[in-house]
Write a protein that holds these residues in place. Structure first.
Motif, short mmCIF file in Angstrom:
data_model
loop_
_atom_site.label_atom_id
_atom_site.label_comp_id
_atom_site.label_asym_id
_atom_site.label_seq_id
_atom_site.Cartn_x
_atom_site.Cartn_y
_atom_site.Cartn_z
N GLY A 6 4.66 4.30 -1.75
CA GLY A 6 5.21 3.04 -1.62
C GLY A 6 6.17 2.53 -2.64
N TYR A 7 7.42 2.19 -2.56
CA TYR A 7 8.37 2.05 -3.61
C TYR A 7 9.34 1.25 -2.78
N TRP A 8 10.34 0.72 -3.66
CA TRP A 8 11.54 0.08 -3.33
C TRP A 8 12.32 1.12 -2.43
N ASN A 9 13.42 0.81 -1.69
CA ASN A 9 14.11 1.66 -1.02
C ASN A 9 15.53 2.18 -1.93
N GLY A 12 15.13 5.05 -8.24
CA GLY A 12 14.38 4.70 -9.14
C GLY A 12 12.98 5.44 -9.81
N TYR A 13 12.01 4.87 -9.95
CA TYR A 13 10.82 5.46 -10.21
C TYR A 13 10.16 6.53 -9.23
N GLY A 14 10.56 6.05 -8.16
CA GLY A 14 9.94 6.47 -6.85
C GLY A 14 10.28 8.09 -6.74
N ASP A 43 14.90 -11.69 -2.40
CA ASP A 43 13.94 -12.21 -1.80
C ASP A 43 13.11 -10.76 -1.67
N ARG A 44 11.82 -10.78 -2.41
CA ARG A 44 10.80 -9.81 -2.62
C ARG A 44 9.78 -9.74 -1.68
N SER A 45 9.89 -10.57 -0.50
CA SER A 45 8.67 -10.98 0.31
C SER A 45 8.05 -9.50 1.14
N GLU A 46 9.16 -8.56 1.18
CA GLU A 46 8.63 -7.64 1.99
C GLU A 46 7.69 -6.68 1.14
N TRP A 47 7.88 -6.79 -0.13
CA TRP A 47 6.89 -5.99 -1.03
C TRP A 47 5.70 -6.82 -1.46
N LEU A 48 6.00 -8.24 -1.57
CA LEU A 48 4.83 -9.18 -1.89
C LEU A 48 3.83 -9.31 -0.61
N ASP A 50 2.54 -6.95 0.89
CA ASP A 50 1.84 -5.75 0.54
C ASP A 50 1.09 -5.73 -0.61
N LYS A 51 1.82 -6.09 -1.75
CA LYS A 51 1.09 -6.02 -3.23
C LYS A 51 -0.15 -6.15 -3.52
N PHE A 52 -0.67 -7.22 -3.07
CA PHE A 52 -2.08 -7.42 -3.48
C PHE A 52 -2.99 -7.22 -2.34
N PRO A 59 -1.53 -3.87 -9.07
CA PRO A 59 -0.63 -3.63 -8.08
C PRO A 59 0.63 -3.73 -8.70
N ASN A 60 1.27 -2.54 -8.26
CA ASN A 60 2.73 -2.41 -8.67
C ASN A 60 3.12 -1.31 -7.44
N CYS A 61 4.75 -0.99 -7.98
CA CYS A 61 5.31 0.01 -6.99
C CYS A 61 6.18 0.74 -8.02
N PRO A 62 6.24 2.15 -7.81
CA PRO A 62 5.38 3.03 -6.86
C PRO A 62 3.90 2.85 -6.98
N TYR A 63 3.37 3.13 -5.96
CA TYR A 63 1.86 3.34 -5.58
C TYR A 63 1.95 4.56 -4.74
N SER A 72 -1.37 2.93 -8.84
CA SER A 72 -0.06 2.81 -9.25
C SER A 72 0.25 3.44 -10.65
N GLN A 73 1.19 3.24 -11.23
CA GLN A 73 1.75 3.57 -12.33
C GLN A 73 2.32 5.03 -12.33
N THR A 74 3.65 5.30 -12.28
CA THR A 74 4.35 6.59 -12.11
C THR A 74 3.44 7.78 -12.62
N PHE A 75 3.23 7.81 -13.99
CA PHE A 75 2.71 8.77 -14.36
C PHE A 75 1.21 9.20 -14.02
N1 LIG Z 1 4.90 1.13 -15.45
C1 LIG Z 1 5.19 1.09 -14.18
C2 LIG Z 1 6.24 0.21 -14.07
C3 LIG Z 1 6.63 -0.05 -12.54
C4 LIG Z 1 7.72 -1.10 -12.07
O1 LIG Z 1 8.42 -1.58 -13.26
N2 LIG Z 1 8.03 -1.10 -11.03
C5 LIG Z 1 9.18 -2.09 -10.52
C6 LIG Z 1 10.22 -1.29 -9.93
S1 LIG Z 1 10.80 0.00 -10.84
C7 LIG Z 1 8.46 -3.25 -9.57
O2 LIG Z 1 9.64 -3.83 -8.83
N3 LIG Z 1 7.52 -3.39 -9.56
C8 LIG Z 1 7.04 -4.29 -8.56
C9 LIG Z 1 6.25 -5.64 -9.10
O3 LIG Z 1 6.20 -5.70 -10.50
O4 LIG Z 1 5.47 -6.51 -8.55
C10 LIG Z 1 5.32 2.34 -13.71
O5 LIG Z 1 5.67 3.26 -14.39
O6 LIG Z 1 5.04 2.71 -12.51
#
Ligand SMILES: N[C@@H](CCC(=O)N[C@@H](CS)C(=O)NCC(=O)O)C(=O)O
Length: 219
Positions: A6-9, A12-14, A43-48, A50-52, A59-63, A72-75
């Motif tokens: 899961g990530y933004w469209n 980026g990190y995804g 409006d971040r509602s699409e992500w929000l 799901d987020k929790f 809770p963050n994206c990418p996941y 979550s956390q890219t690394f």
């Molecule tokens: N340290 C986290 C950072 C993730 C992050 O900053 N995600 C941003 C997009 S790049 C976001 O919009 N997160 C959703 C949120 O904070 O609700 C990672 O490496 O995955």
């Protein structure tokens, strides 16, 4: 059930995660969230929505959700996938190289974001490109005659570094000029059989590189 990324469209990190999954031939759902509305009130509602509700500790994206593994956390995701699909460092020497590149990649990504999302982007652009070329000198010397950043073994950091070289080259095509081994590395990764097929498919997201609020790469 197929794993879910899961990530933004946007890339980026995804994107390094998507490239690794393509290379490993994993069938997964690439769940992409859209930001709606207009600046500055996106409006971040699409992500929000799901987020929790995903069972993530942080809770963050990418996941990435793979059965009981919900992270979550890219690394953390890239390392998990690296271990699962044989793209992790093996020897101590490889570990050291991978750790270094992982940390460099994080620094490069942070500078990319803080510059591209800066309202003063146009004034920062020239110095930003110069600094990245200096970083390429170091990366090129470090890569040397190796095929991959760990040495001769393909690892998850190669997808991170590929993506960073690619987005900076999109901003300024000259950044890799003269760094023949980085150009060859970039070609080597995008020519990996499954990655090349992915890039030709309609699953591949070529644009945008950043969120819509960015001054570069967002629209
Ligand atoms: N340290 C986290 C950072 C993730 C992050 O900053 N995600 C941003 C997009 S790049 C976001 O919009 N997160 C959703 C949120 O904070 O609700 C990672 O490496 O995955």
């Amino acid at each position: 059930m197929a794993p879910v990324h899961g990530y933004w469209n946007l890339r980026g990190y995804g994107q390094p995660i998507r490239l690794l999954l393509a290379h490993a031939g994993v069938e997964y759902e690439d769940r992409r969230y859209n930001l709606k509305g207009e600046a500055p009130n996106y409006d971040r509602s699409e992500w929000l929505a799901d987020k929790f509700n995903l069972g993530l500790d942080f809770p963050n994206c990418p996941y990435y959700i793979d059965g009981d593994v919900k992270i979550s956390q890219t690394f953390a995701i890239l390392k998990y996938l690296g271990r699962k699909y044989g793209l992790a460092p093996k020897t101590e020497a490889e570990h050291i190289r991978v750790d270094l590149i992982e940390a460099e990649a994080m620094d490069i990504r942070t500078k990319w974001s803080s510059t591209c999302y800066n309202p003063d982007f146009e004034n920062l652009r020239e110095d930003f490109i110069k600094n990245f070329i200096n970083k390429c000198k170091e990366l090129s010397a470090f890569l040397g005659k190796h095929k991959y950043f760990a040495g001769e073994t393909l690892t998850y950091v190669d997808f991170l570094m590929y993506e960073l070289l690619d987005i900076h080259s999109t901003l300024e095509p000259k950044v890799l000029e003269g760094f023949d081994n980085l150009i060859a590395f970039h070609d080597r990764i995008r020519s990996l059989e499954n990655v090349a097929a992915y890039m030709k498919s309609d699953k591949f997201l070529k644009w945008p590189l950043n969120g819509p609020m960015a001054k570069y790469g967002g629209k």
